[in-house]
Design an enzyme around this catalytic site. Structure first.
Site, mmCIF file in Angstrom:
data_model
loop_
_atom_site.group_PDB
_atom_site.id
_atom_site.type_symbol
_atom_site.label_atom_id
_atom_site.label_comp_id
_atom_site.label_asym_id
_atom_site.label_seq_id
_atom_site.Cartn_x
_atom_site.Cartn_y
_atom_site.Cartn_z
ATOM 1 N N GLY A 32 -28.920 -0.878 -41.986
ATOM 2 C CA GLY A 32 -29.884 -1.438 -42.925
ATOM 3 C C GLY A 32 -31.185 -1.666 -42.199
ATOM 4 O O GLY A 32 -31.197 -1.831 -40.987
ATOM 5 N N THR A 33 -32.287 -1.682 -42.938
ATOM 6 C CA THR A 33 -33.564 -1.748 -42.232
ATOM 7 C C THR A 33 -34.356 -3.027 -42.465
ATOM 8 O O THR A 33 -34.032 -4.020 -41.831
ATOM 9 C CB THR A 33 -34.370 -0.475 -42.495
ATOM 10 O OG1 THR A 33 -34.310 -0.183 -43.881
ATOM 11 C CG2 THR A 33 -33.777 0.681 -41.749
ATOM 12 N N THR A 34 -35.353 -3.026 -43.326
ATOM 13 C CA THR A 34 -36.314 -4.131 -43.252
ATOM 14 C C THR A 34 -36.095 -5.248 -44.276
ATOM 15 O O THR A 34 -35.900 -4.979 -45.462
ATOM 16 C CB THR A 34 -37.741 -3.579 -43.423
ATOM 17 O OG1 THR A 34 -37.889 -2.480 -42.542
ATOM 18 C CG2 THR A 34 -38.776 -4.627 -43.112
ATOM 19 N N ASP B 161 -35.991 -3.883 -48.493
ATOM 20 C CA ASP B 161 -36.033 -2.530 -49.043
ATOM 21 C C ASP B 161 -34.590 -2.113 -49.327
ATOM 22 O O ASP B 161 -33.662 -2.885 -49.103
ATOM 23 C CB ASP B 161 -36.717 -1.569 -48.067
ATOM 24 C CG ASP B 161 -35.814 -1.224 -46.900
ATOM 25 O OD1 ASP B 161 -35.209 -2.158 -46.344
ATOM 26 O OD2 ASP B 161 -35.682 -0.045 -46.539
#
Lengths: 259, 282
Positions: free
Chosen positions: B54-56, B71
């Site tokens: 997972g990112t931001t 996101d």
């Protein structure tokens, strides 16, 4: 050489039953009944922290009478069982039936195997997707389990209250009427002049319309508004459902994520 | 004597461990009663696995609360593993957690964490304090240290509303963590984690206004996520053609923790994208 005293199993069971019954009858009563919006729990309980009514899971509630330490123990075990089951499978897989069964087996085992039976009577309530699927299970000290169609009365002067409730109960009551019916029945034990106020009542509902966690306590001002003779302003439900006003969940859409 | 003997009632009666008084913590109970269900308990073998990341996630405070937004993209190396992953979770009435890092482990951690909070609340009859919740998450994170060493790190971002705060206008709190379970109160009023966090944080540094109202706070969060997606390939921007928008959870005193509806998120995201058509830098 000493011989152990022989007691016939029949006599043993009878004595244990008597002990349990006496213990349960000493306390104050609890009424659990189905109403239009779900399941209503009303207990006569002056304490605001030692609860007789509790949330078990999303759609399952618990009410008990008798010895506090013993039913508290069962309540805790029920919450643990429900949470473990919900965690290892899914939240939808936690049912009142499984919980009631586990309680019945546990109470049955304690009744036959231990010196002293649990002096408790329990009701497991579950709210379904429609009124037809609402369930009330009554569990007694010996592990008997009964699926009650309309209401459960436990503890104290249970018989007097049951008689009173039988006359006044109808299906599909609104919350305000259901509370009035329950309180009228509760205050009819023995001397019929008693008046139960907000301070002596513990009230909670399993509300079908709530998402996720359906359990909601009704106390303080919200309860006062719903009590008989408080007028029909009807905004009590609204004020009680804000988070923080009770102990129930507001959003909690984690469940949606893993559903 | 045992509280009951499940031998006689196989599979039905409550096992003795369930009836033993003890901790109000679900994790502690699970560890003793059903250790096989605990996440990440096994020792990790050598080698690495490729798993979605997972990112931001961004968090910022505003007048009367705090919000968390993320996101929707999960990546695996240079590939997009998932376009519409949910990375921001409501964990109880007044808290939410966003996750960056190894998706599978993070999701399990959040699931266990929210059960933990609910379990405590049901057993004790009262909610954990905000600091209690934040510390519990630190403990769970510390439990994944072995996983982090093996390359399966998780980094949560905690946002909560302190119902016991003196000033309800300033009761939104952000708590950040490091990979070893270190817990830090974010007093600046905004923070971001994940691969695009550098860009999101730079954007928030310019935009964040502690006195902003709810709507402009949501707008700022989505703008920050857009900036992150602009410069970081692992962060997904609003995907208008597939109708995938950033997820936002707001936590305020009167409303508690609520997820922004899809329509609301769509309208904010579309607004941001349209504005960027004129001024790409925001």
């Amino acid at each position: 050489m000493t011989m152990p005293f022989y007691t016939s199993p029949e006599q043993l069971m009878r004595e244990r039953s008597e002990l349990a019954r006496k213990g349960i009858a000493r306390g104050r009563s609890v009424v659990v009944l189905k109403y239009a919006g779900g399941v209503l729990f009303v207990a006569e309980n002056p304490s605001t922290t030692l609860h007789k009514i509790s949330e078990i899971y999303d759609r399952i509630g618990f009410a008990a009478v008798g010895r506090y330490s013993e039913f508290e123990n069962l309540r805790m075990a029920g919450i643990r069982m429900a949470d473990v089951k919900g965690y290892s499978y899914d939240r939808r897989d936690v049912t009142g039936r499984a919980l009631a069964n586990a309680y019945a087996q546990t109470l049955g085992a304690i009744f036959t195997e231990q010196v002293k039976p649990f002096e408790v009577e329990i009701c497991v309530g579950e709210v379904g997707s429609t009124a037809e699927f609402d369930q009330l299970y009554r569990l007694t000290y010996d592990g008997s389990i009964v699926d009650e169609p309309q209401y459960v009365v436990m503890g104290g002067q249970a018989e007097t209250i049951t008689t009173a409730l039988k006359q006044s109960f109808t299906e599909g009551l609104e919350l305000r009427d259901a509370i009035a019916t329950a309180i009228r029945a509760l205050s009819s034990d023995g001397e019929s002049s008693r008046e139960l106020g907000v301070g002596q009542l513990e009230v909670a509902v399993l509300e079908r319309s709530r998402p996720h966690r359906t359990f909601r306590r009704i106390s303080g001002a919200a309860l006062r508004e719903l009590l008989p003779g408080s007028g029909e302003s009807g905004s009590g439900e609204q004020s009680a459902s804000a988070p923080g006003g009770d102990e129930s969940g507001a959003g909690g859409d984690v469940a949606q994520g893993d559903r | 004597m045992e509280p009951s003997s499940p031998r006689n009632f196989p599979g039905q009666a409550l096992p003795p461990a369930y009836l033993t008084p003890g901790s109000s913590s679900f994790t502690d109970f699970l560890r003793s009663a059903a250790p096989e269900l605990m996440p990440g308990y096994s020792e990790h073998s050598e080698g690495r696995v490729e798993a979605p990341h997972g990112t931001t996630i961004v968090a910022l405070t505003f007048r009367g609360g705090v919000l968390l937004a993320g996101d929707r993209r999960a990546t695996m190396g240079n590939l997009i593993a998932q376009r519409d992953m949910e990375k921001v979770y409501v964990t109880d009435d007044y808290s939410a957690v966003g996750i960056a890092g190894t998706a599978g482990i993070a999701l399990e951690m959040v699931r266990l964490y929210s059960i933990e909070l609910e379990h405590y609340e049901k057993l004790e009859g009262v909610r954990l304090s905000l600091d209690g919740k934040a510390n519990k998450l630190a403990t769970m994170l510390r439990g994944n240290l072995q996983g982090a060493i093996a390359g399966l790190a998780v980094l949560p971002l905690f946002a909560g509303y302190d119902t016991e705060a003196d000033d309800p206008e300033r009761a939104g709190r952000i708590v950040t963590y490091d990979i070893t379970g270190g817990r830090y109160n974010e007093t600046g009023g905004y923070h971001a984690v994940g691969s695009g966090s550098v860009f999101a944080k730079s954007a928030l540094k310019k935009r964040h206004d502690p006195d902003a109202d709810l709507d402009s706070a949501i707008r700022n969060a989505v703008e920050a996520l857009y900036d992150a997606a602009d410069d970081d390939t692992a962060t997904g921007g609003p995907d208008l053609s597939r109708r995938i928008y950033p997820s936002v959870v707001t936590i305020t005193g009167p409303e508690g923790a609520v997820r922004l509806s899809e329509e609301q998120a769509a309208s904010v995201a579309e607004d941001v994208v349209n504005r960027r058509r004129e001024i790409p830098g925001g």
